[in-house]
Design an enzyme around this catalytic site. Structure first.
Site, PDB file in Angstrom:
ATOM      1  N   ALA A 115       1.836   8.856   4.877  1.00 56.29           N
ATOM      2  CA  ALA A 115       2.265   8.838   6.279  1.00 56.29           C
ATOM      3  C   ALA A 115       3.640   9.461   6.446  1.00 56.29           C
ATOM      4  O   ALA A 115       3.890  10.206   7.405  1.00 56.29           O
ATOM      5  CB  ALA A 115       2.276   7.399   6.798  1.00 56.29           C
ATOM      6  N   GLY A 125       0.750   4.121  -1.513  1.00 63.83           N
ATOM      7  CA  GLY A 125       0.133   5.442  -1.405  1.00 63.83           C
ATOM      8  C   GLY A 125      -0.075   5.858   0.040  1.00 63.83           C
ATOM      9  O   GLY A 125       0.229   6.989   0.435  1.00 63.83           O
ATOM     10  N   ASP A 126      -0.587   4.940   0.848  1.00 66.44           N
ATOM     11  CA  ASP A 126      -0.796   5.229   2.270  1.00 66.44           C
ATOM     12  C   ASP A 126       0.527   5.498   2.977  1.00 66.44           C
ATOM     13  O   ASP A 126       0.634   6.401   3.811  1.00 66.44           O
ATOM     14  CB  ASP A 126      -1.491   4.044   2.947  1.00 66.44           C
ATOM     15  CG  ASP A 126      -2.935   3.902   2.518  1.00 66.44           C
ATOM     16  OD1 ASP A 126      -3.746   4.764   2.875  1.00 66.44           O
ATOM     17  OD2 ASP A 126      -3.247   2.924   1.815  1.00 66.44           O
ATOM     18  N   THR A 127       1.534   4.689   2.659  1.00 66.81           N
ATOM     19  CA  THR A 127       2.821   4.829   3.326  1.00 66.81           C
ATOM     20  C   THR A 127       3.494   6.148   2.960  1.00 66.81           C
ATOM     21  O   THR A 127       4.065   6.819   3.834  1.00 66.81           O
ATOM     22  CB  THR A 127       3.737   3.649   2.958  1.00 66.81           C
ATOM     23  OG1 THR A 127       3.046   2.427   3.212  1.00 66.81           O
ATOM     24  CG2 THR A 127       5.004   3.675   3.773  1.00 66.81           C
ATOM     25  N   SER A 184       0.851  -1.203   0.000  1.00 68.61           N
ATOM     26  CA  SER A 184       0.000   0.000   0.000  1.00 68.61           C
ATOM     27  C   SER A 184       0.882   1.247   0.000  1.00 68.61           C
ATOM     28  O   SER A 184       0.918   2.014   0.972  1.00 68.61           O
ATOM     29  CB  SER A 184      -0.928  -0.025   1.219  1.00 68.61           C
ATOM     30  OG  SER A 184      -1.689  -1.201   1.242  1.00 68.61           O
TER      31      SER A 184
END
Length: 401
Positions: free
Chosen positions: A176, A171-173, A169
């Site tokens: 963050a 994009g999420d990382t 994932s």
């Protein structure tokens, strides 16, 4: 005996409201370097991450990693008492992390304006699919959507088939990581101003920010990047190459000096002076032919032999690792990139190490994610807020905690 150095973020308290990936990954980064991260979950609807991914004996294996070093409390923010209790926590906090759809915190009466009225030094980290403003702000936006609309999906994969995704994932990382950078920047700025602020991080923008020269390529050179498989057009040699034992190695030798060393490793030093390959531009124009020539060499050797020869000549190269390769690799082991931590139910639990590595005050993994929902309610509500045991019982009966 020398006194042990404090962890760099031990004086920072974080309230983490997010679920799944983007928000909680930021919380993990803060916790790794000593911040007191208090993970807040609704008593009736815990973070789905507790059950995501593979499991052993009914216990999710992602949760202990994502929520390591954090305290776990329960709080129902949909209730008036819960909202007031959260404001009490905010008065004692430095940072609030949330990754709900924009407008959710405002609906609960917990906007930044309302929270900063309780604590003007508060920093609020807000991560969402499309940001807190703009025409798309109210859209649901998972990491996969951010990867698509940030430009990454279109250039990932091979040109003769549909776009693909990375196996994680990403994009999420990325969101963050950018949110954490912004938050650390705000913490530094607060030292001079004494005031907090909002960190507004959109997943699609975080992806877009790593897309290199995508926009000027289009607007100034009329070029739209497309899927190119394992190469970057004009950057050569940089590809995967088959070996005699039917595996692949990666070689990156696109700089002139490195390419000369590759030619020496191949036993063809004269190739570095050939007009088709002598410069970066020439190699880019003759990329396909050059890759065929290199693979003719790698195909004559087993992967380990080829890698040893490349290492001897200082050519960047490596295997395409599976997790088995990672676990068995002595370099990973020597740099503490897989650390065994005791899990209360599973016993020894392998954790990915802390990144980055600080020379004097490195991060630490003290505990896996709390397996019991609300495990630290007593610790936080009684010790931090001074609430009585009787009042906590009342809040529990009212489904506030």
């Amino acid at each position: 005996m020398l006194e042990k150095e404090k962890l760099p973020l031990e004086d920072v308290r974080v309230l983490e409201l997010g679920t799944l990936l983007a928000g909680p990954f930021s919380g993990r980064l803060f916790a790794d370097f000593g911040a007191e991260v208090i993970k807040i979950e609704p008593p009736d609807k815990p973070d789905p991450m507790r059950k995501w991914g593979k499991s052993k004996d009914g216990i999710g294996l992602w949760w202990p990693v994502q929520s390591r070093n954090k305290k776990s409390i329960t709080l129902n923010l949909r209730t008036e008492k819960g909202q007031e209790l959260f404001k009490d926590l905010v008065r004692e906090a430095d940072i609030v992390i949330e990754n709900f759809r924009p407008g959710t915190m405002e609906k609960w009466g917990l906007s930044y304006a309302e929270l900063s009225a309780e604590n003007p030094r508060l920093i609020m980290m807000r991560t969402s699919g499309f940001g807190q403003t703009g025409p798309y702000k109210e859209r649901a936006g998972f990491g996969s959507i951010g990867e698509a609309m940030g430009g990454l999906r279109h250039v990932t994969g091979f040109p003769d088939r549909e776009p693909t995704r990375a196996g994680i994932s990403i994009g999420d990382t990325l969101a963050a990581l950018f949110a954490t950078i912004g938050c650390l920047t705000a913490l530094h700025e607060r030292k001079s101003s004494g005031r907090g602020q909002v960190i507004d991080t959109a997943i699609y923008e975080s992806v877009f920010s790593v897309m290199e020269s995508l926009v000027p390529d289009y607007l100034l050179a009329d070029y739209i990047r497309e899927r190119t498989g394992n190469i970057l057009p004009g950057v050569a040699p940089s590809n995967i190459y088959r070996t005699a034992d039917d595996t692949y190695i990666v070689i990156g030798a696109n700089a002139d000096a490195v390419f000369r060393r590759l030619c020496e490793a191949m036993g063809e030093p004269e190739l570095a002076e050939h007009p088709d390959y002598a410069t970066h531009e020439a190699r880019g124009k003759n990329q396909k032919v050059l890759d065929v020539r290199i693979e003719e060499w790698t195909s004559s050797l087993n992967a380990n032999v080829a890698l040893q020869r490349l290492e001897k000549h200082g050519v960047p190269s490596g295997m395409i690792y599976t997790v088995k390769d990672i676990v068995e690799d002595r370099h990973y082991q020597e740099r503490d990139m897989i650390i065994p931590i005791e899990h209360p139910e599973l016993g020894e639990f392998p954790m990915p190490g802390v990144v980055p590595k600080l020379s004097r005050t490195p991060g630490q993994i003290k505990q896996p994610g709390a397996s019991i929902l609300g495990e630290h309610n007593k610790d936080v509500y009684e010790k931090l807020l001074g609430l009585s045991e009787n009042y906590l019982t009342e809040l529990n009966e009212d489904n506030v905690i």
